[in-house]
Scaffold this motif. Structure first.
Motif, PDB file in Angstrom:
ATOM      1  N   THR A   1      -1.219  -8.843  -1.412  1.00  0.00           N
ATOM      2  CA  THR A   1      -0.467  -9.244  -0.222  1.00  0.00           C
ATOM      3  C   THR A   1      -0.940  -8.458   1.005  1.00  0.00           C
ATOM      4  O   THR A   1      -1.517  -7.368   0.871  1.00  0.00           O
ATOM      5  CB  THR A   1       1.031  -8.955  -0.426  1.00  0.00           C
TER       6      THR A   1
ATOM      7  N   SER B   1      -9.239  -9.676  -5.454  1.00  0.00           N
ATOM      8  CA  SER B   1      -7.842  -9.903  -5.824  1.00  0.00           C
ATOM      9  C   SER B   1      -7.097 -10.747  -4.790  1.00  0.00           C
ATOM     10  O   SER B   1      -5.868 -10.824  -4.818  1.00  0.00           O
ATOM     11  CB  SER B   1      -7.142  -8.545  -5.964  1.00  0.00           C
TER      12      SER B   1
ATOM     13  N   ASN C   1      -2.309  -4.747   1.289  1.00  0.00           N
ATOM     14  CA  ASN C   1      -3.628  -4.488   1.893  1.00  0.00           C
ATOM     15  C   ASN C   1      -3.524  -3.410   2.968  1.00  0.00           C
ATOM     16  O   ASN C   1      -4.383  -2.537   3.066  1.00  0.00           O
ATOM     17  CB  ASN C   1      -4.201  -5.757   2.538  1.00  0.00           C
TER      18      ASN C   1
ATOM     19  N   GLY D   1       3.785  -5.129  -3.643  1.00  0.00           N
ATOM     20  CA  GLY D   1       3.355  -6.436  -3.123  1.00  0.00           C
ATOM     21  C   GLY D   1       2.891  -7.291  -4.280  1.00  0.00           C
ATOM     22  O   GLY D   1       3.683  -7.748  -5.104  1.00  0.00           O
ATOM     23  N   GLY D   2       1.578  -7.481  -4.383  1.00  0.00           N
ATOM     24  CA  GLY D   2       1.036  -8.328  -5.449  1.00  0.00           C
ATOM     25  C   GLY D   2       0.779  -7.587  -6.752  1.00  0.00           C
ATOM     26  O   GLY D   2       0.364  -8.182  -7.741  1.00  0.00           O
ATOM     27  N   ASN D   3       1.018  -6.257  -6.755  1.00  0.00           N
ATOM     28  CA  ASN D   3       0.778  -5.412  -7.923  1.00  0.00           C
ATOM     29  C   ASN D   3      -0.651  -5.531  -8.459  1.00  0.00           C
ATOM     30  O   ASN D   3      -0.875  -5.593  -9.659  1.00  0.00           O
ATOM     31  CB  ASN D   3       1.790  -5.708  -9.040  1.00  0.00           C
ATOM     32  N   THR D   4      -1.615  -5.566  -7.539  1.00  0.00           N
ATOM     33  CA  THR D   4      -3.026  -5.556  -7.943  1.00  0.00           C
ATOM     34  C   THR D   4      -3.661  -4.186  -7.700  1.00  0.00           C
ATOM     35  O   THR D   4      -4.862  -4.022  -7.896  1.00  0.00           O
ATOM     36  CB  THR D   4      -3.854  -6.606  -7.171  1.00  0.00           C
ATOM     37  N   GLY D   5      -2.870  -3.242  -7.250  1.00  0.00           N
ATOM     38  CA  GLY D   5      -3.389  -1.906  -6.947  1.00  0.00           C
ATOM     39  C   GLY D   5      -3.978  -1.261  -8.201  1.00  0.00           C
ATOM     40  O   GLY D   5      -3.537  -1.538  -9.327  1.00  0.00           O
TER      41      GLY D   5
ATOM     42  N   ILE E   1       6.386  -1.780   4.948  1.00  0.00           N
ATOM     43  CA  ILE E   1       5.855  -2.765   5.885  1.00  0.00           C
ATOM     44  C   ILE E   1       6.504  -4.111   5.564  1.00  0.00           C
ATOM     45  O   ILE E   1       6.495  -4.550   4.402  1.00  0.00           O
ATOM     46  CB  ILE E   1       4.319  -2.858   5.744  1.00  0.00           C
TER      47      ILE E   1
ATOM     48  N   GLY F   1     -10.351  -2.339   1.605  1.00  0.00           N
ATOM     49  CA  GLY F   1     -11.720  -2.515   2.111  1.00  0.00           C
ATOM     50  C   GLY F   1     -12.198  -3.928   1.836  1.00  0.00           C
ATOM     51  O   GLY F   1     -11.832  -4.853   2.524  1.00  0.00           O
TER      52      GLY F   1
ATOM     53  N   PRO G   1       7.783   0.518  -3.327  1.00  0.00           N
ATOM     54  CA  PRO G   1       7.461  -0.780  -2.731  1.00  0.00           C
ATOM     55  C   PRO G   1       6.350  -1.450  -3.534  1.00  0.00           C
ATOM     56  O   PRO G   1       5.449  -0.779  -4.035  1.00  0.00           O
ATOM     57  CB  PRO G   1       6.956  -0.432  -1.328  1.00  0.00           C
TER      58      PRO G   1
HETATM   59  P1  FAD Z   1       0.371  -3.405  -4.673  1.00  0.00           P
HETATM   60  O1  FAD Z   1      -0.558  -3.222  -5.816  1.00  0.00           O
HETATM   61  O2  FAD Z   1       1.635  -4.101  -4.956  1.00  0.00           O
HETATM   62  O3  FAD Z   1       0.678  -1.989  -4.015  1.00  0.00           O
HETATM   63  C1  FAD Z   1      -0.357  -1.111  -3.660  1.00  0.00           C
HETATM   64  C2  FAD Z   1       0.243   0.092  -2.923  1.00  0.00           C
HETATM   65  O4  FAD Z   1       0.787  -0.314  -1.677  1.00  0.00           O
HETATM   66  C3  FAD Z   1       1.375   0.763  -3.652  1.00  0.00           C
HETATM   67  O5  FAD Z   1       1.368   2.127  -3.368  1.00  0.00           O
HETATM   68  C4  FAD Z   1       2.622   0.128  -3.061  1.00  0.00           C
HETATM   69  O6  FAD Z   1       3.759   0.960  -3.157  1.00  0.00           O
HETATM   70  C5  FAD Z   1       2.196  -0.094  -1.635  1.00  0.00           C
HETATM   71  N1  FAD Z   1       2.785  -1.268  -0.990  1.00  0.00           N
HETATM   72  C6  FAD Z   1       2.635  -2.565  -1.350  1.00  0.00           C
HETATM   73  N2  FAD Z   1       3.249  -3.356  -0.471  1.00  0.00           N
HETATM   74  C7  FAD Z   1       3.794  -2.546   0.467  1.00  0.00           C
HETATM   75  C8  FAD Z   1       4.562  -2.771   1.643  1.00  0.00           C
HETATM   76  N3  FAD Z   1       4.881  -3.993   2.052  1.00  0.00           N
HETATM   77  N4  FAD Z   1       4.956  -1.702   2.368  1.00  0.00           N
HETATM   78  C9  FAD Z   1       4.633  -0.441   1.984  1.00  0.00           C
HETATM   79  N5  FAD Z   1       3.933  -0.181   0.886  1.00  0.00           N
HETATM   80  C10 FAD Z   1       3.505  -1.216   0.139  1.00  0.00           C
HETATM   81  N6  FAD Z   1      -9.124  -3.021  -3.120  1.00  0.00           N
HETATM   82  C11 FAD Z   1      -9.978  -2.848  -2.090  1.00  0.00           C
HETATM   83  O7  FAD Z   1      -9.670  -2.123  -1.150  1.00  0.00           O
HETATM   84  N7  FAD Z   1     -11.191  -3.492  -2.063  1.00  0.00           N
HETATM   85  C12 FAD Z   1     -11.591  -4.321  -3.045  1.00  0.00           C
HETATM   86  O8  FAD Z   1     -12.684  -4.868  -2.992  1.00  0.00           O
HETATM   87  C13 FAD Z   1     -10.692  -4.527  -4.145  1.00  0.00           C
HETATM   88  N8  FAD Z   1     -11.025  -5.357  -5.146  1.00  0.00           N
HETATM   89  C14 FAD Z   1     -10.144  -5.544  -6.175  1.00  0.00           C
HETATM   90  C15 FAD Z   1     -10.487  -6.425  -7.209  1.00  0.00           C
HETATM   91  C16 FAD Z   1      -9.619  -6.653  -8.261  1.00  0.00           C
HETATM   92  C17 FAD Z   1      -9.997  -7.612  -9.345  1.00  0.00           C
HETATM   93  C18 FAD Z   1      -8.372  -5.968  -8.294  1.00  0.00           C
HETATM   94  C19 FAD Z   1      -7.388  -6.208  -9.399  1.00  0.00           C
HETATM   95  C20 FAD Z   1      -8.018  -5.103  -7.285  1.00  0.00           C
HETATM   96  C21 FAD Z   1      -8.893  -4.868  -6.229  1.00  0.00           C
HETATM   97  N9  FAD Z   1      -8.570  -4.007  -5.182  1.00  0.00           N
HETATM   98  C22 FAD Z   1      -9.438  -3.832  -4.131  1.00  0.00           C
HETATM   99  C23 FAD Z   1      -7.291  -3.243  -5.218  1.00  0.00           C
HETATM  100  C24 FAD Z   1      -6.063  -4.005  -4.667  1.00  0.00           C
HETATM  101  O9  FAD Z   1      -6.220  -5.384  -4.761  1.00  0.00           O
HETATM  102  C25 FAD Z   1      -5.802  -3.592  -3.225  1.00  0.00           C
HETATM  103  O10 FAD Z   1      -5.427  -2.234  -3.209  1.00  0.00           O
HETATM  104  C26 FAD Z   1      -4.700  -4.398  -2.530  1.00  0.00           C
HETATM  105  O11 FAD Z   1      -4.727  -4.071  -1.164  1.00  0.00           O
HETATM  106  C27 FAD Z   1      -3.309  -4.153  -3.094  1.00  0.00           C
HETATM  107  O12 FAD Z   1      -2.426  -5.153  -2.579  1.00  0.00           O
HETATM  108  P2  FAD Z   1      -1.104  -5.528  -3.384  1.00  0.00           P
HETATM  109  O13 FAD Z   1      -0.309  -6.449  -2.547  1.00  0.00           O
HETATM  110  O14 FAD Z   1      -1.441  -6.011  -4.749  1.00  0.00           O
HETATM  111  O15 FAD Z   1      -0.386  -4.113  -3.445  1.00  0.00           O
END
Ligand code: FAD
Length: 480
Positions: free
Chosen positions: A144, A139, A148, A73-77, A210, A154, A71
């Protein structure tokens, strides 16, 4: 059944335009490469369903073909949880087309959104109704709500409002066998058995997908003020935290600490930001106050607190932002640290948490051990100090090839940092998760009983092991 059959069936389920493959000439870089560009995987396909029902159909098809799903979302993990491995067998299931704000209930103080809704869009929807979604990450323009919640993110307001988990009242989830669970409750009290939402929150896509969520909102505060204080070290920073908590109570919503080296990188790579106070002081702290009274009240309380801190030796100097623009710049400086680090070159990240009281001792020991064994290594230390969460990151010495440095020192530095974290009663992942990056490390640092329960839950909810395999629990660990 072959991959070609699966692709045909996926196209029938979500529309051919929403099944992307390298074989068809689609550019999959944005889905296959992680944000830090440390890993590029290869997907069988990227599938972009447009509704929860389509997500369920995709999961059922993949299950029938025994095809693993990642899965995304925004691929910022930051822990390689949302990008495929290099096998070319995994389907990336992108939630990006599920981006609706479904409903806002101002009396219940809730917001219901699709999982692919970008955090900033959700924040803006709350703001338009005079409310506040108190979840904020650097991010937020790309990550997404599904991501989150899947990572239990956090961010900068945990001190007052908790993690993403604490802001979630209900979930809609597609299970590993393709059923759609509607748990979109806006209830604050519901003791009708196991609270399933908490299983999926923080499970990083390994237990279910989710597709929607109900989030808690709070009334907007009358005033939000930001201050920047210079301190002589982490012990003083903690004295300032204690003083601020005592005097400002629940109005203190953020407390971030940054070492001078972290700020020097922002100064070097983003000189327009004009970082205050960092040259003369080893650490700076960013404080945020959110007050329901008035700006005059908030400013008075904040200025008095900072004056008392300087008098008591808990701070050396401080400024309170005079305008919203200045406050934004101060936050922008804090949030630019990861970007400045990326500009400086490849680095080792340690997203760790510790009991707040142990932080000065941990940092002193970790830095001494690091400098003794890896001469020239530079420590970028910053984080959500009020939550006991540090980003204790290590940058290669200047004029060194960062890739070679990482190759030579990564394993040693990680062990050094995580062993010390363990000794001080901390966690090897505070907010980013385990993903693929730390999955092999987890068994050495997690309580064995907790790990056994996690494996049992994984087996119960995903018996075929097709949801994000290799993340959080390695396949061997998940095996019966
Ligand atoms: P993704 O990167 O796409 O996925 C993250 C994980 O969640 C993967 O394991 C994926 O398989 C899973 N996933 C995604 N969507 C779903 C779904 N719908 N259902 C089930 N699983 C799913 N994180 C913090 O906690 N605190 C911070 O302060 C913080 N600061 C950041 C700053 C920067 C500049 C960057 C690049 C990242 C930061 N992060 C931070 C990390 C990241 O942004 C978080 O982890 C964010 O919650 C990931 O969201 P995403 O939609 O990009 O998920």
């Amino acid at each position: 059944m072959s991959g070609t059959h699966l692709l045909t069936e996926l196209r029938a389920a979500v529309g051919a335009a929403h099944v992307l493959t390298a074989a068809d000439g689609d550019d999959l870089t944005a889905y296959e490469q992680d944000w830090r560009r440390r890993h590029r995987g290869r997907a069988l396909a990227v599938v972009r369903p447009g509704s929860p029902q389509e997500v369920a159909a995709v999961v059922r098809l993949c299950a029938a073909h025994g095809t693993p799903i990642v899965p995304q979302g925004g691929n910022t993990g930051l822990v390689l949880g949302g990008v495929p491995d290099t096998s070319g067998r995994q389907v990336v299931l992108s939630l990006q087309r599920l981006q609706r704000v479904r409903a806002l209930d101002p009396d219940n103080l809730t917001l219901t959104v699709d999982a692919g809704c970008v955090l900033q869009v959700a924040q803006q929807a709350a703001e338009a109704a005079g409310l506040w979604l108190p979840l904020s990450l650097a991010s937020e323009g790309s990550c997404t709500i599904g991501g989150n919640l899947a990572t239990n993110a956090g961010g900068t307001q945990v001190l007052r409002f908790g993690n993403a988990r604490d802001l979630c009242l209900g979930l809609e989830v597609v299970t590993a066998d393709g059923q759609l669970w509607d748990g979109l409750s806006g209830l604050r009290k519901d003791n009708t058995g196991y609270d399933l939402r908490h299983l999926f929150i923080g499970s990083e896509g390994t237990l279910g997908i989710i597709t929607g969520a109900v989030l808690k909102l709070v009334p907007q505060s009358a005033a939000r003020l930001t201050a920047w204080a210079a301190v002589s070290g982490l012990t003083e920073a903690l004295a300032l935290l204690a003083l601020a908590q005592r005097r400002l109570g629940p109005t203190l919503t953020g407390f971030e600490a940054m070492n001078a080296f972290a700020l020097s990188l922002v100064d070097r790579h983003f000189p327009d930001l004009r970082v205050p106070l960092w040259r003369e002081h080893p650490w700076c702290v960013l404080l945020e106050v959110s007050d329901h009274d008035s700006e005059v009240h908030a400013r008075g309380a904040l200025e008095a607190t900072l004056a008392a801190a300087i008098e008591q030796g808990a701070a050396r100097d401080a400024i309170v932002a005079e305008s919203l623009a200045q406050a934004r710049t101060l936050w922008h400086i804090r949030e630019s640290i990861p970007l400045a680090q990326a500009q400086e070159g490849l680095n080792l990240k340690h997203d760790i948490s510790l009991p707040v009281s142990r932080i000065p001792a941990f940092c002193a020991e970790a830095e001494a051990a690091l400098h003794a064994t890896v001469p020239g290594a530079r420590v970028v230390n910053f984080g959500h100090l009020g939550d006991g969460n540090l980003h204790f990151n290590v940058q290669a010495p200047p004029d060194t090839d960062a890739a070679t440095f990482l190759q030579e020192h990564e394993a040693h530095v990680n062990q050094l940092v995580y062993r010390l974290v363990q000794r001080h009663g901390g966690s090897i992942s505070a907010e980013h998760g385990i993903g693929g990056l730390k999955a092999a490390l987890l068994p050495a640092f997690k309580d064995p009983t907790a790990l056994a329960i996690m494996r049992a839950i994984k087996r119960a909810l995903d018996p075929a092991g097709l949801l994000n395999p290799g993340r959080v629990l390695l396949p061997d660990n998940a095996a019966p």
